[in-house]
Design an enzyme around this catalytic site. Sequence first.
Site, PDB file in Angstrom:
ATOM      1  N   HIS A 136       1.761   4.664  -2.714  1.00  0.00           N
ATOM      2  CA  HIS A 136       1.866   6.103  -2.414  1.00  0.00           C
ATOM      3  C   HIS A 136       3.256   6.619  -2.818  1.00  0.00           C
ATOM      4  O   HIS A 136       3.393   7.690  -3.400  1.00  0.00           O
ATOM      5  CB  HIS A 136       1.689   6.347  -0.906  1.00  0.00           C
ATOM      6  CG  HIS A 136       0.262   6.273  -0.418  1.00  0.00           C
ATOM      7  ND1 HIS A 136      -0.740   7.066  -0.928  1.00  0.00           N
ATOM      8  CD2 HIS A 136      -0.324   5.518   0.562  1.00  0.00           C
ATOM      9  CE1 HIS A 136      -1.883   6.806  -0.298  1.00  0.00           C
ATOM     10  NE2 HIS A 136      -1.657   5.864   0.613  1.00  0.00           N
ATOM     11  N   HIS A 163       0.839  -1.203   0.000  1.00  0.00           N
ATOM     12  CA  HIS A 163       0.000   0.000   0.000  1.00  0.00           C
ATOM     13  C   HIS A 163       0.881   1.262   0.000  1.00  0.00           C
ATOM     14  O   HIS A 163       0.740   2.146  -0.851  1.00  0.00           O
ATOM     15  CB  HIS A 163      -0.901  -0.027   1.237  1.00  0.00           C
ATOM     16  CG  HIS A 163      -1.822   1.150   1.371  1.00  0.00           C
ATOM     17  ND1 HIS A 163      -3.146   1.103   1.000  1.00  0.00           N
ATOM     18  CD2 HIS A 163      -1.617   2.402   1.846  1.00  0.00           C
ATOM     19  CE1 HIS A 163      -3.708   2.284   1.226  1.00  0.00           C
ATOM     20  NE2 HIS A 163      -2.805   3.096   1.749  1.00  0.00           N
ATOM     21  N   GLU A 164       1.806   1.318   0.940  1.00  0.00           N
ATOM     22  CA  GLU A 164       2.654   2.511   1.054  1.00  0.00           C
ATOM     23  C   GLU A 164       3.582   2.642  -0.157  1.00  0.00           C
ATOM     24  O   GLU A 164       3.926   3.759  -0.556  1.00  0.00           O
ATOM     25  CB  GLU A 164       3.449   2.491   2.365  1.00  0.00           C
ATOM     26  CG  GLU A 164       2.594   2.447   3.652  1.00  0.00           C
ATOM     27  CD  GLU A 164       1.533   3.536   3.737  1.00  0.00           C
ATOM     28  OE1 GLU A 164       1.709   4.613   3.136  1.00  0.00           O
ATOM     29  OE2 GLU A 164       0.488   3.299   4.393  1.00  0.00           O
ATOM     30  N   GLU A 180      -4.749   7.821  -2.824  1.00  0.00           N
ATOM     31  CA  GLU A 180      -5.254   6.541  -2.328  1.00  0.00           C
ATOM     32  C   GLU A 180      -5.552   5.589  -3.488  1.00  0.00           C
ATOM     33  O   GLU A 180      -5.489   4.370  -3.333  1.00  0.00           O
ATOM     34  CB  GLU A 180      -6.493   6.788  -1.452  1.00  0.00           C
ATOM     35  CG  GLU A 180      -6.868   5.649  -0.524  1.00  0.00           C
ATOM     36  CD  GLU A 180      -5.825   5.332   0.566  1.00  0.00           C
ATOM     37  OE1 GLU A 180      -4.853   6.090   0.750  1.00  0.00           O
ATOM     38  OE2 GLU A 180      -5.998   4.289   1.222  1.00  0.00           O
TER      39      GLU A 180
HETATM   40 ZN    ZN Z   1      -3.123   5.175   1.996  1.00  0.00          ZN
END
Ligand code: ZN
Length: 507
Positions: A272, A268-269, A298
């Site tokens: 980003h 997830h990170e 997101e």
């Molecule tokens: Zn996030």
Amino acid sequence: MTNGAPAALAELKVRLQEIYDLNGAVAVLYWDESTHMPEGGAAGRGRQIATLQSVIHSKFTAPEIGRLLDQLEPYRAALADDHDDAALLRVSRRDYDRATKVPAAFVSEAALHSSAGYEAWAKARPTNDAALILPFLEKTVDLRRRYADFFPGYQHVADPLIDGNDPGMTVALLRPLFARLRDELSPMVATIATCPVVDDELLHRHYPEAHQWAFGEKLAAAYGYDFNRGGQAKTRHPFCVNFSIDDVRITTRIDEHDLAGGLFSTLHESGHAMYEQGVGHQYSGTPLASGTSSGVHESQSRLWENMVGRSHGLWQHYYPDLQALYPDALGDIPLDNFYKAINKVQPSLIRTEADEVTYNLHVIIRFELELDVLEGKLAVRDIPEEWHARYQKYLGVHSPDHRNGFLQDVHWFQGDFGGGFQGYTLGNVMAGQIYAAALAAHPSIPTEIAAGHFATLKHWLTQEIYTHGRKYEPAELIQRVTGRPLEVEPYLAYLRTKFGALYGVTL
Ligand code: ZN
């Protein structure tokens, strides 16, 4: 070039660069505070960050910046909208207006209330003490209404709050979109609830930390997260932070009895971080050098975490590697069981633990409650009961207490009531639409992922999204990338196909 524009522009850029560098320094202090700093350093660090932030605020709201922006207005007006200088001036003006329209006295009142609210929440949550926290929440709502009034001319009181995180997004646009999503998701969740429950015990066997760490980083690097311009550290609540385009850090937490937690947090990170690393270098040192909104940000974390990271194809390639690291835990587990476990759907009470199908219902409940309260249709004191009612209605679950009810997330109690949660669901919806466009442009992507190759997808996302930084607002970006306005259909189709096959039902 008219009106001496280049000289004024050069002066503006020098000032913006200084602010950019100071923001980078704050980010380093914050990152260190959340990863390596000893507990004893907290008070000093808090002061250092506050000092730097006030320096940044006064430098950025200085009348000189306003004068330069005014002076450059004719220059900007003569440029094509998608000229880089036009985008720089538009975004700087937007940030400047947002920073100068709110009086300093209000900012400190809100900051004081936010820390008091956080402390009250930390006391109220373990003891389920709604009576303790509700007066704080009343005051928060009052502050949020007053904040909105610094931006007169809005259509809905939540619009200025939303606009701060997701520029250009409004209640008029989001309410019907989210209502449609809710009306489609609720029956999907109900249908899946009639299927046999997936056993995910295998994810909670013993997975020693070192291998988890190395495997997560290996996958992130394969995605295209550049560790020469980044790195991972341990923290309590994972986040991504950028010091510059060429130094973007991620954090994760590892639990030796929860394989999915750390791994998917890293993925997830990484999403980003790849967005921030992919911003074009010509924007370095300016307000354009970052992701364009909470929602678009997101969309990238969720795309890499879920659409790629929890896909069957990816695990066809990587599952044997994971099994080799953990022969005792996974040696006898077939790929399909593992794939089902990491995609298990189960209505639950806690947003942050929710799966792909139920997650948005958690967000939509918060979004709807925020609007009802801000519109005066729902009293703050009635939130706790209304919370239970909506969880029952949309997800079919009921919390026996407030701790796992309206007190579960910190956001509202830190002062963020309205304007924050929509980004999470916007992200999922955008991810669905963007991923569908990527697959249409490059139908080979799924085959490549199943062979452990991500370059085509990463390159496409970089060219279409990352490189532009904040140049385009979210709605315009989505239109450019996908050829369509923001819509929920591609995301719903993705969920129906994936989870219909996984559970052997028609959704
Ligand atoms: Zn996030």
